[in-house]
Design a protein around this motif. Structure first.
Motif, PDB file in Angstrom:
ATOM      1  N   GLY A  25       0.805  -1.206   0.000  1.00 16.50           N
ATOM      2  CA  GLY A  25       0.000   0.000   0.000  1.00 16.50           C
ATOM      3  C   GLY A  25       0.840   1.258   0.000  1.00 16.50           C
ATOM      4  N   ARG A  27       0.553   5.177   1.656  1.00 16.81           N
ATOM      5  CA  ARG A  27      -0.185   6.085   2.530  1.00 16.81           C
ATOM      6  C   ARG A  27       0.605   7.376   2.638  1.00 16.81           C
ATOM      7  NH1 ARG A  27       1.786   5.396   8.143  1.00 16.81           N
ATOM      8  NH2 ARG A  27       3.382   3.783   8.024  1.00 16.81           N
ATOM      9  N   THR A  61      -8.260  13.257   0.425  1.00 15.01           N
ATOM     10  CA  THR A  61      -7.687  13.291   1.767  1.00 15.01           C
ATOM     11  C   THR A  61      -8.770  13.475   2.823  1.00 15.01           C
ATOM     12  OG1 THR A  61      -7.241  15.658   1.595  1.00 15.01           O
ATOM     13  CG2 THR A  61      -5.440  14.161   1.015  1.00 15.01           C
ATOM     14  N   SER A  66      -4.720  13.011   5.644  1.00 11.33           N
ATOM     15  CA  SER A  66      -4.177  11.692   5.344  1.00 11.33           C
ATOM     16  C   SER A  66      -4.922  11.027   4.185  1.00 11.33           C
ATOM     17  CB  SER A  66      -4.230  10.797   6.582  1.00 11.33           C
ATOM     18  OG  SER A  66      -5.570  10.528   6.945  1.00 11.33           O
ATOM     19  N   PHE A  67      -4.217  10.116   3.518  1.00 10.25           N
ATOM     20  CA  PHE A  67      -4.812   9.323   2.449  1.00 10.25           C
ATOM     21  C   PHE A  67      -4.142   7.961   2.428  1.00 10.25           C
ATOM     22  CE2 PHE A  67      -1.170  11.389   0.524  1.00 10.25           C
ATOM     23  CZ  PHE A  67      -0.578  10.381  -0.213  1.00 10.25           C
ATOM     24  N   ARG A  68      -4.774   7.021   1.733  1.00 10.11           N
ATOM     25  CA  ARG A  68      -4.216   5.671   1.626  1.00 10.11           C
ATOM     26  C   ARG A  68      -4.734   4.982   0.367  1.00 10.11           C
ATOM     27  NH1 ARG A  68      -1.597   1.660   3.874  1.00 10.11           N
ATOM     28  NH2 ARG A  68      -2.323  -0.455   3.660  1.00 10.11           N
ATOM     29  N   ASP A  70      -4.806   1.123  -0.847  1.00  5.67           N
ATOM     30  CA  ASP A  70      -4.603  -0.189  -0.255  1.00  5.67           C
ATOM     31  C   ASP A  70      -3.578  -1.032  -0.993  1.00  5.67           C
ATOM     32  OD1 ASP A  70      -6.340   0.259   1.851  1.00  5.67           O
ATOM     33  OD2 ASP A  70      -8.064  -0.383   0.687  1.00  5.67           O
ATOM     34  N   ASN A  72      -0.357  -0.954  -4.085  1.00 10.35           N
ATOM     35  CA  ASN A  72       0.570  -0.130  -4.858  1.00 10.35           C
ATOM     36  C   ASN A  72       0.372  -0.414  -6.349  1.00 10.35           C
ATOM     37  OD1 ASN A  72       2.634   1.462  -5.741  1.00 10.35           O
ATOM     38  ND2 ASN A  72       4.272   0.268  -4.844  1.00 10.35           N
ATOM     39  N   GLU A 102       5.045  -1.293   1.613  1.00  9.81           N
ATOM     40  CA  GLU A 102       4.324  -0.214   2.282  1.00  9.81           C
ATOM     41  C   GLU A 102       5.181   1.031   2.123  1.00  9.81           C
ATOM     42  OE1 GLU A 102       1.293  -0.597   3.644  1.00  9.81           O
ATOM     43  OE2 GLU A 102       1.094   1.436   4.361  1.00  9.81           O
ATOM     44  N   GLN A 104       5.329   5.469   2.401  1.00  9.19           N
ATOM     45  CA  GLN A 104       4.690   6.684   2.913  1.00  9.19           C
ATOM     46  C   GLN A 104       5.246   7.899   2.190  1.00  9.19           C
ATOM     47  OE1 GLN A 104       4.361   7.000   7.108  1.00  9.19           O
ATOM     48  NE2 GLN A 104       3.678   9.114   7.044  1.00  9.19           N
TER      49      GLN A 104
END
Length: 127
Positions: A25, A27, A61, A66-68, A70, A72, A102, A104
């Protein structure tokens, strides 16, 4: 016997669920860079309702900026669409390693005045 096989299969899938082939993911956060240094520091607020994309999906956002994503997915790039009252401080895109499980990212933005009026010219080829 059938139920044991299904149960064992589900246990194996759960155990291997985050293997190297799982793209993981991404984020991050979009924030107001009040001191204009490009890094989020204590007291710098997140910016709500900014569109972020990985060239496959778009997310907005949350209240805290924040955002994500799930997974890539996409082409290895995540980018932000600047709202009318902000401009990016630094690049508007970030490269994501393809083998990242993961990752960021942070997008710094600084306020800018919103023009009361603007002109738009659309020029295109009819082909």
């Amino acid at each position: 016997m059938t139920f044991r096989s299904i149960g064992l299969g589900l246990a194996v899938i759960a155990a291997l669920g985050s293997s190297a082939s799982d793209p993981g993911g991404v984020r991050g956060v979009v924030f107001e860079d009040t001191n204009r240094n490009g890094r989020r520091e204590s007291g710098e607020p997140g910016i709500e309702a900014v569109v972020v994309s990985n060239q496959m999906d778009c997310v907005v956002t949350r209240e805290d900026g924040s955002f994500r994503f799930d997974r890539n997915r996409g082409t290895g790039v995540v980018f932000v669409s600047s709202p009318a009252s902000y401009e990016t401080h630094g690049r508007f895109w970030k490269q994501i390693p393809p083998d990242s499980t993961e990752h960021q990212v942070e997008f710094a933005m600084i306020p800018k005045p919103v023009p009361e009026a603007f002109s738009f010219l659309h020029a295109s080829d009819t082909h």
